[in-house]
Design a protein around this motif. Structure first.
Motif, PDB file in Angstrom:
ATOM      1  N   PRO A   1      -3.100   7.140   4.736  1.00  0.00           N
ATOM      2  CA  PRO A   1      -3.443   6.354   5.918  1.00  0.00           C
ATOM      3  C   PRO A   1      -4.428   5.246   5.583  1.00  0.00           C
ATOM      4  N   ALA A   2      -4.356   4.169   6.345  1.00  0.00           N
ATOM      5  CA  ALA A   2      -5.299   3.061   6.171  1.00  0.00           C
ATOM      6  C   ALA A   2      -6.697   3.554   6.491  1.00  0.00           C
TER       7      ALA A   2
ATOM      8  N   CYS B   1       0.833  -1.191   0.000  1.00  0.00           N
ATOM      9  CA  CYS B   1       0.000   0.000   0.000  1.00  0.00           C
ATOM     10  C   CYS B   1       0.872   1.247   0.000  1.00  0.00           C
ATOM     11  N   ASP B   2       0.293   2.339  -0.419  1.00  0.00           N
ATOM     12  CA  ASP B   2       0.994   3.611  -0.447  1.00  0.00           C
ATOM     13  C   ASP B   2       1.113   4.139   0.984  1.00  0.00           C
TER      14      ASP B   2
ATOM     15  N   VAL C   1      -2.846  -0.419  12.959  1.00  0.00           N
ATOM     16  CA  VAL C   1      -3.104  -0.713  11.554  1.00  0.00           C
ATOM     17  C   VAL C   1      -2.888  -2.201  11.321  1.00  0.00           C
ATOM     18  N   PHE C   2      -3.835  -2.812  10.610  1.00  0.00           N
ATOM     19  CA  PHE C   2      -3.730  -4.192  10.147  1.00  0.00           C
ATOM     20  C   PHE C   2      -3.570  -4.137   8.638  1.00  0.00           C
ATOM     21  N   ASP C   3      -2.489  -4.728   8.111  1.00  0.00           N
ATOM     22  CA  ASP C   3      -2.225  -4.707   6.678  1.00  0.00           C
ATOM     23  C   ASP C   3      -1.648  -6.058   6.270  1.00  0.00           C
TER      24      ASP C   3
ATOM     25  N   ALA D   1      -7.744   1.061  13.355  1.00  0.00           N
ATOM     26  CA  ALA D   1      -8.738   1.277  14.409  1.00  0.00           C
ATOM     27  C   ALA D   1      -8.115   2.143  15.491  1.00  0.00           C
ATOM     28  N   ASP D   2      -8.931   3.016  16.053  1.00  0.00           N
ATOM     29  CA  ASP D   2      -8.500   3.780  17.220  1.00  0.00           C
ATOM     30  C   ASP D   2      -8.422   2.840  18.423  1.00  0.00           C
TER      31      ASP D   2
END
Length: 144
Positions: A30-31, A25-26, A131-133, A141-142
């Motif tokens: 942001p996700a 991803c770039d 972040v899940f990637d 998610a906060d």
């Protein structure tokens, strides 16, 4: 088959290089925030660090995460290396493998399944987002 091979290579390369999550991803974008309409849902809450037998005696910050596959037709891969934690100062932290006793499992989630576990990063800080990637899905998610 190719996607699984690429994912496995990314995990091994991340572990060897010690750089955390490799992403297609770039990074300048942001996700997306996890919502009820997301194909993958992510929830995150602060949790106390529980040292594993591999703990090196350092200071760690843990976050309890739940990943839910809300797709109707496709499994998703979950792995501790697919997570990063951003603190309230804006600093990104890579997840340390094996330090947290309750570490999230590396699993394949079929449609409708979910998994919960902790991810931990070195240092003492206040986690703001996770972040899940997994190279296919990216969501954040906060921590609340």
């Amino acid at each position: 088959m190719i996607r699984k091979t690429i994912g496995a290579v990314a995990v091994v390369a991340s572990a060897i290089a010690g750089t955390g999550v490799l992403t297609a991803c770039d990074p300048s974008k942001p996700a997306p925030i996890s919502t009820a309409n997301s194909l993958v849902q992510l929830a995150a809450t602060p949790t106390a660090f529980t040292p594993s037998v591999l703990d090196d005696g350092g200071t760690y910050t843990s976050v309890l995460v739940t990943v839910t596959n809300t797709r109707k037709d496709k499994a998703i891969s979950v792995n501790p290396l697919y997570f990063t934690i951003t603190d309230t100062e804006g600093n990104k932290h890579t997840v340390e493998l094996g330090m947290e006793q309750n570490q999230i499992a590396a699993v394949e989630l079929q449609p409708g399944e979910k998994v919960t576990g902790a991810v931990a990063a070195k240092g003492s800080f206040t986690a703001k987002t996770v972040v899940f990637d997994n190279l296919t899905d990216q969501v954040r998610a906060d921590v609340s």
